[in-house]
Write a protein that holds these residues in place. Structure first.
Motif, PDB file in Angstrom:
ATOM      1  N   ALA A 320     -47.311 -40.871  62.823  1.00  0.00           N
ATOM      2  CA  ALA A 320     -47.188 -40.472  63.975  1.00  0.00           C
ATOM      3  C   ALA A 320     -48.445 -40.400  64.791  1.00  0.00           C
ATOM      4  O   ALA A 320     -48.340 -40.612  66.235  1.00  0.00           O
ATOM      5  N   HIS A 321     -49.592 -40.371  64.364  1.00  0.00           N
ATOM      6  CA  HIS A 321     -50.790 -40.516  64.914  1.00  0.00           C
ATOM      7  C   HIS A 321     -51.249 -41.955  65.149  1.00  0.00           C
ATOM      8  O   HIS A 321     -51.666 -42.539  66.065  1.00  0.00           O
ATOM      9  N   GLU A 322     -50.871 -42.778  64.016  1.00  0.00           N
ATOM     10  CA  GLU A 322     -51.661 -44.109  64.155  1.00  0.00           C
ATOM     11  C   GLU A 322     -50.887 -45.239  65.083  1.00  0.00           C
ATOM     12  O   GLU A 322     -51.531 -46.085  65.306  1.00  0.00           O
ATOM     13  N   ILE A 323     -49.816 -44.769  65.211  1.00  0.00           N
ATOM     14  CA  ILE A 323     -48.983 -45.792  66.157  1.00  0.00           C
ATOM     15  C   ILE A 323     -49.712 -46.135  67.307  1.00  0.00           C
ATOM     16  O   ILE A 323     -50.146 -47.095  67.995  1.00  0.00           O
ATOM     17  N   LEU A 324     -49.992 -44.854  68.205  1.00  0.00           N
ATOM     18  CA  LEU A 324     -50.700 -44.793  69.421  1.00  0.00           C
ATOM     19  C   LEU A 324     -52.185 -45.154  69.112  1.00  0.00           C
ATOM     20  O   LEU A 324     -52.913 -45.779  70.124  1.00  0.00           O
ATOM     21  N   GLU A 325     -52.643 -44.945  67.840  1.00  0.00           N
ATOM     22  CA  GLU A 325     -54.266 -45.185  67.846  1.00  0.00           C
ATOM     23  C   GLU A 325     -54.143 -46.668  67.940  1.00  0.00           C
ATOM     24  O   GLU A 325     -55.087 -47.339  68.383  1.00  0.00           O
ATOM     25  N   ALA A 326     -53.185 -47.352  67.157  1.00  0.00           N
ATOM     26  CA  ALA A 326     -53.323 -48.815  67.028  1.00  0.00           C
ATOM     27  C   ALA A 326     -53.020 -49.485  68.329  1.00  0.00           C
ATOM     28  O   ALA A 326     -53.741 -50.611  68.770  1.00  0.00           O
ATOM     29  N   THR A 327     -52.326 -48.713  69.298  1.00  0.00           N
ATOM     30  CA  THR A 327     -51.993 -49.057  70.487  1.00  0.00           C
ATOM     31  C   THR A 327     -53.146 -49.347  71.528  1.00  0.00           C
ATOM     32  O   THR A 327     -53.596 -50.156  71.891  1.00  0.00           O
ATOM     33  N   ALA A 328     -53.970 -48.075  71.185  1.00  0.00           N
ATOM     34  CA  ALA A 328     -55.228 -48.132  72.015  1.00  0.00           C
ATOM     35  C   ALA A 328     -56.302 -49.328  71.620  1.00  0.00           C
ATOM     36  O   ALA A 328     -57.092 -49.978  72.311  1.00  0.00           O
ATOM     37  N   GLN A 329     -56.067 -49.386  70.271  1.00  0.00           N
ATOM     38  CA  GLN A 329     -57.052 -50.588  69.825  1.00  0.00           C
ATOM     39  C   GLN A 329     -56.758 -52.021  69.844  1.00  0.00           C
ATOM     40  O   GLN A 329     -57.435 -53.082  69.840  1.00  0.00           O
ATOM     41  N   SER A 330     -55.225 -52.136  70.400  1.00  0.00           N
ATOM     42  CA  SER A 330     -54.873 -53.469  70.224  1.00  0.00           C
ATOM     43  C   SER A 330     -54.197 -53.846  71.817  1.00  0.00           C
ATOM     44  O   SER A 330     -54.725 -54.523  72.455  1.00  0.00           O
ATOM     45  N   GLU A 331     -53.196 -53.266  72.001  1.00  0.00           N
ATOM     46  CA  GLU A 331     -52.445 -53.506  73.292  1.00  0.00           C
ATOM     47  C   GLU A 331     -53.434 -53.278  74.317  1.00  0.00           C
ATOM     48  O   GLU A 331     -53.417 -54.028  75.383  1.00  0.00           O
ATOM     49  N   LEU A 332     -54.174 -52.134  74.351  1.00  0.00           N
ATOM     50  CA  LEU A 332     -54.917 -51.827  75.547  1.00  0.00           C
ATOM     51  C   LEU A 332     -56.091 -52.568  75.795  1.00  0.00           C
ATOM     52  O   LEU A 332     -56.915 -52.504  76.665  1.00  0.00           O
ATOM     53  N   THR A 333     -56.514 -53.511  74.684  1.00  0.00           N
ATOM     54  CA  THR A 333     -57.640 -54.278  74.707  1.00  0.00           C
ATOM     55  C   THR A 333     -57.292 -55.702  75.121  1.00  0.00           C
ATOM     56  O   THR A 333     -58.144 -56.784  75.139  1.00  0.00           O
ATOM     57  N   GLY A 334     -56.054 -56.161  74.940  1.00  0.00           N
ATOM     58  CA  GLY A 334     -55.508 -57.575  75.095  1.00  0.00           C
ATOM     59  C   GLY A 334     -55.458 -58.240  73.858  1.00  0.00           C
ATOM     60  O   GLY A 334     -55.055 -59.417  73.886  1.00  0.00           O
ATOM     61  N   ARG A 335     -55.924 -57.602  72.848  1.00  0.00           N
ATOM     62  CA  ARG A 335     -55.942 -58.519  71.578  1.00  0.00           C
ATOM     63  C   ARG A 335     -54.814 -58.896  71.027  1.00  0.00           C
ATOM     64  O   ARG A 335     -54.573 -60.010  70.289  1.00  0.00           O
ATOM     65  N   THR A 336     -53.556 -58.313  71.334  1.00  0.00           N
ATOM     66  CA  THR A 336     -52.319 -58.829  70.786  1.00  0.00           C
ATOM     67  C   THR A 336     -51.592 -59.821  71.979  1.00  0.00           C
ATOM     68  O   THR A 336     -50.216 -59.942  71.935  1.00  0.00           O
ATOM     69  N   ASP A 337     -52.038 -59.989  73.175  1.00  0.00           N
ATOM     70  CA  ASP A 337     -51.410 -60.585  74.207  1.00  0.00           C
ATOM     71  C   ASP A 337     -51.504 -62.264  74.099  1.00  0.00           C
ATOM     72  O   ASP A 337     -52.576 -62.712  74.298  1.00  0.00           O
ATOM     73  N   TYR A 338     -50.602 -62.757  73.629  1.00  0.00           N
ATOM     74  CA  TYR A 338     -50.664 -64.330  73.579  1.00  0.00           C
ATOM     75  C   TYR A 338     -49.912 -65.204  74.648  1.00  0.00           C
ATOM     76  O   TYR A 338     -49.476 -66.285  74.331  1.00  0.00           O
ATOM     77  N   GLY A 339     -49.915 -64.517  75.759  1.00  0.00           N
ATOM     78  CA  GLY A 339     -49.372 -65.072  77.174  1.00  0.00           C
ATOM     79  C   GLY A 339     -48.489 -64.637  77.905  1.00  0.00           C
ATOM     80  O   GLY A 339     -48.233 -64.940  78.924  1.00  0.00           O
ATOM     81  N   SER A 340     -47.716 -63.757  77.353  1.00  0.00           N
ATOM     82  CA  SER A 340     -46.409 -62.846  77.966  1.00  0.00           C
ATOM     83  C   SER A 340     -46.978 -61.889  79.098  1.00  0.00           C
ATOM     84  O   SER A 340     -46.087 -61.809  79.830  1.00  0.00           O
ATOM     85  N   GLY A 341     -48.095 -61.514  78.971  1.00  0.00           N
ATOM     86  CA  GLY A 341     -48.558 -60.229  79.831  1.00  0.00           C
ATOM     87  C   GLY A 341     -47.743 -59.026  79.582  1.00  0.00           C
ATOM     88  O   GLY A 341     -47.766 -58.193  80.744  1.00  0.00           O
ATOM     89  N   THR A 342     -47.369 -58.590  78.248  1.00  0.00           N
ATOM     90  CA  THR A 342     -46.309 -57.641  78.281  1.00  0.00           C
ATOM     91  C   THR A 342     -47.051 -56.581  77.465  1.00  0.00           C
ATOM     92  O   THR A 342     -46.190 -55.718  76.735  1.00  0.00           O
ATOM     93  N   SER A 343     -48.211 -56.600  77.414  1.00  0.00           N
ATOM     94  CA  SER A 343     -48.809 -55.324  76.529  1.00  0.00           C
ATOM     95  C   SER A 343     -48.566 -54.071  76.782  1.00  0.00           C
ATOM     96  O   SER A 343     -48.618 -53.092  76.097  1.00  0.00           O
ATOM     97  N   LEU A 344     -48.386 -53.807  78.206  1.00  0.00           N
ATOM     98  CA  LEU A 344     -47.857 -52.550  78.558  1.00  0.00           C
ATOM     99  C   LEU A 344     -46.460 -52.179  78.092  1.00  0.00           C
ATOM    100  O   LEU A 344     -46.213 -51.094  77.820  1.00  0.00           O
ATOM    101  N   ALA A 345     -45.532 -53.239  78.073  1.00  0.00           N
ATOM    102  CA  ALA A 345     -44.316 -53.063  77.681  1.00  0.00           C
ATOM    103  C   ALA A 345     -44.314 -52.598  76.068  1.00  0.00           C
ATOM    104  O   ALA A 345     -43.684 -51.815  75.842  1.00  0.00           O
ATOM    105  N   THR A 346     -45.290 -53.149  75.384  1.00  0.00           N
ATOM    106  CA  THR A 346     -45.471 -52.868  73.746  1.00  0.00           C
ATOM    107  C   THR A 346     -45.890 -51.567  73.795  1.00  0.00           C
ATOM    108  O   THR A 346     -45.402 -50.685  72.994  1.00  0.00           O
TER     109      THR A 346
END
Length: 433
Positions: A320-346
């Motif tokens: 419950a804690h780590e889901i959004l913790e990982a979001t902050a570390q990955s989606e909000l840094t662009g680390r997992t955006d491979y072209g779709s530009g949908t990190s905020l949807a994730t």
């Protein structure tokens, strides 16, 4: 929605200019213990609460909340610590009474086996402080602030039943440090079963969505494939609490792979993000068919094998804690955006997954976590912030956010992650017998 009973002073501080917000999302190694949760709660509840750590002999595993209100809260009572014995035959011996206020206990394990020792309310089982892994023949300090009332030490030796020592009366005002009733494995089993059923339904939805993506790629319709990719991917992203149970399937379906800049030459890069890279980097349908097929087969295998998998109840609070913790570390840094530009949807899907799990944990948290209403407010706020970056089914790419929007988003996620941290520790299953 405003933060209840908090006022403007509780709005998240803007991050420093010229950089992303400093997200307080440390992930400690090992188990998260209840004493640590109480310390977090103590800090969160108000400025008069302190989390004290024993100097020297206290050690890294001595966790103990303390309530404050003045200098005395930081400096336990003079005269040296109270020596307390930890053993099955003499648990709690050495402590016979005290006056409300700061207390220091020197807990010595006189037995032949390691033990955990908790300071509890004998009537409710609520824990005020703890030391775990106290080795035979060693002494460690426990510091707490106690209000007037009844207390008892509970000794939990390795491979032996728990023993509760004599009840000790503390005279004085009842105001003291925070406490929480432990959550047991038995408490978490119904939560795990309910979440298992929810994941079962999601694996079916995921299979249907991924079939649509594969069909679009197979038919050569890349526009349809791009339209089908995000709905399928978001179903998976909402299932984050079960990732550990997915094992190798998680890597095959949603492994993050190389850094986006290195994806073109990467080997063994598969799953949603490999298909994403091809769809948004001009690859042909023919070149993507094998990748889409492998993704679809991995998803089908997950759906078919899931009924034989069992979620670990002890992991649910942590997730419950780590889901959004990982979001902050990955989606909000662009680390997992491979072209779709949908990190905020994730990120929005991750928030949905967090809320789903919190709904199931809520009966356990309602009486243990006084900041739960505030957490709800920040979850709502973060959801509204993310939803503001979507219009007509399209999401603003992360790199197109203005500075003010980026600061607000980082602050919202950071505050929400911080308020989720006690959930992980409170819901860490504990021995009570």
């Amino acid at each position: 929605m405003s933060d209840p009973d908090r006022g403007p002073a509780q709005e998240p501080a803007e991050p420093e200019a010229g950089g992303a917000a400093r997200l307080r999302t440390a992930r400690p190694a090992g188990r998260r213990r209840l004493g640590a949760a109480l310390a977090v709660i103590a800090v969160v509840v108000g400025g008069g609460i302190w989390a004290l750590r024993s100097p020297g002999g206290g050690g890294p595993d001595a966790k103990h909340p303390a309530a404050g209100g003045g200098p005395d809260a930081k400096h336990p009572a003079a005269g040296g610590p109270t020596a307390v014995e930890v053993s099955t035959g003499s648990c709690g011996r050495g402590w016979s009474g005290a006056t409300a206020g700061p207390q220091v206990f020197a807990l010595r394990n006189t037995s032949s086996t390691a033990a955990e020792v908790d300071l509890t309310d004998p009537a409710t089982g609520a824990v005020y402080g703890e030391i775990e892994g106290l080795a035979p023949g060693t002494t460690r300090e426990l510091r707490v602030v106690l209000g007037g009332g009844s207390y008892a030490f509970k000794c939990l030796p390795d491979d032996a039943d728990a023993v509760t020592g004599p009840t000790v009366k503390v005279a004085g005002a009842r105001t003291g440090g925070p406490a929480a009733v432990p959550v047991t494995q038995h408490d978490l089993i119904p939560v795990a079963l309910a979440h298992q059923r929810w994941i079962t339904a999601k694996t079916v939805e995921l299979t249907d969505r991924t079939d649509e993506l594969k069909h679009a790629v197979d038919s050569g319709d890349l526009d349809a494939a791009r339209s089908a990719w995000l709905p399928a991917h978001l179903v998976y992203e909402r299932m984050g609490a079960a990732y550990d149970a997915f094992g190798d399937a998680d890597i095959a379906i949603n492994g993050s792979g190389p850094a986006p800049a290195d994806a073109a030459s990467a080997q063994d890069f598969e799953g949603f993000h490999r298909v994403e890279y091809g769809l948004w980097h001009g690859e042909s349908a023919a070149s993507l068919r094998d990748h889409a097929d492998r993704l679809d087969r991995a998803v089908h295998a997950l759906r078919d094998s899931w009924p034989q998998v069992r979620l670990d109840p002890a992991q649910l609070g942590l997730r419950a804690h780590e889901i959004l913790e990982a979001t902050a570390q990955s989606e909000l840094t662009g680390r997992t955006d491979y072209g779709s530009g949908t990190s905020l949807a994730t990120a929005r899907a991750n928030l949905d997954g967090t809320r789903e799990l919190l709904t199931l944990l809520r009966p356990l948290l309602a009486t243990r976590y006084p900041e739960l209403p505030r957490l709800d407010t920040w979850l709502d706020r973060t959801g509204r912030t993310l939803d503001g970056f979507a219009a007509d089914g399209k999401w603003t790419p992360l790199d197109r956010l203005g500075r003010q929007d980026r600061q607000r988003l980082n602050s919202d996620i950071g505050q929400t992650v911080e308020l989720l941290a006690p959930v992980a520790t409170i819901c860490d299953a504990r021995r009570t017998t």
